[in-house]
Design an enzyme around this catalytic site. Structure first.
Site, PDB file in Angstrom:
ATOM      1  N   ASP A 125      19.738  10.860 -17.721  1.00  0.00           N
ATOM      2  CA  ASP A 125      20.243  11.367 -19.004  1.00  0.00           C
ATOM      3  C   ASP A 125      19.050  11.743 -19.869  1.00  0.00           C
ATOM      4  OD1 ASP A 125      22.950  10.928 -18.380  1.00  0.00           O
ATOM      5  OD2 ASP A 125      22.896   8.875 -19.126  1.00  0.00           O
ATOM      6  N   ASP A 141      27.547  15.511 -17.810  1.00  0.00           N
ATOM      7  CA  ASP A 141      28.411  14.856 -18.796  1.00  0.00           C
ATOM      8  C   ASP A 141      29.060  15.887 -19.720  1.00  0.00           C
ATOM      9  OD1 ASP A 141      27.583  12.418 -17.715  1.00  0.00           O
ATOM     10  OD2 ASP A 141      26.042  12.121 -19.250  1.00  0.00           O
TER      11      ASP A 141
END
Length: 180
Positions: A125, A141
């Site tokens: 991330d 995401d």
């Protein structure tokens, strides 16, 4: 065996190309995150609002279920089988374009993070909205979140009950044979 029409074949092939493109985009951004952000401090894009921040997420959304790789791999595999089945079985009418697009985004996001889990044991991330202290996220995401929002919108305002009946009929594994 059912014959696949040229239109349906085109929809499936173009869907696969879109999915591959989205997955490649996700993986390329994660490669750059590892190359440029790992072992360094955050990179402010808009000071005190948005920044790039490298994070290795061993859990799910918002960091829940840390270290449950086997669970995620099994659940993602099951979800992908269902999503791919749905994509193939969606009626070929233009009316279901939005549903096909939603499935493309869900599949792309699931595969993007699945690749990370299988190759690294965590998901990479790197987007961080500092202003609201939102959990760090990635391109995959974004696909899943966009698909979920879009799904709610189209089923609230675009598709009607008869559309759902048609979809459910198409999804059946078996169909009753018509009596002659």
């Amino acid at each position: 065996m059912r014959q696949v029409s040229k239109k349906k074949y085109f929809q499936i092939i173009s869907g696969v190309f879109c999915i591959v493109f989205c997955i490649v985009l996700d993986q390329v951004t994660k490669y750059f995150a590892v190359s440029h952000l790992k072992n360094s401090s955050s990179v402010p894009i808009i000071p005190d609002v948005f920044e790039f921040l490298y994070l290795e997420n061993h859990g799910a959304a918002f960091g829940i279920l840390q270290g449950q790789k086997t669970f995620f791999v099994i659940m993602t595999t099951l979800a992908l089988v269902i999503l791919i089945y749905l994509f193939i079985r969606i009626p070929e009418s233009k009316h279901y374009f939005y549903l096909r697009l939603i499935l493309i985004l869900f599949i792309s996001g699931a595969v993007g993070n699945f690749i990370d889990r299988c190759t690294h044991d965590y998901v990479i991330d790197f987007f961080y909205v500092k202003l609201i202290d939102f959990p760090v996220f990635n391109v995959a995401d974004i696909y899943v979140t966009t698909a979920a929002i879009f799904l709610i919108v189209v089923f609230s305002f675009y598709y009607k009950e008869k559309d759902l009946d048609i979809i459910i009929e198409q999804l059946k594994f078996w169909k009753k044979k018509e009596k002659s």
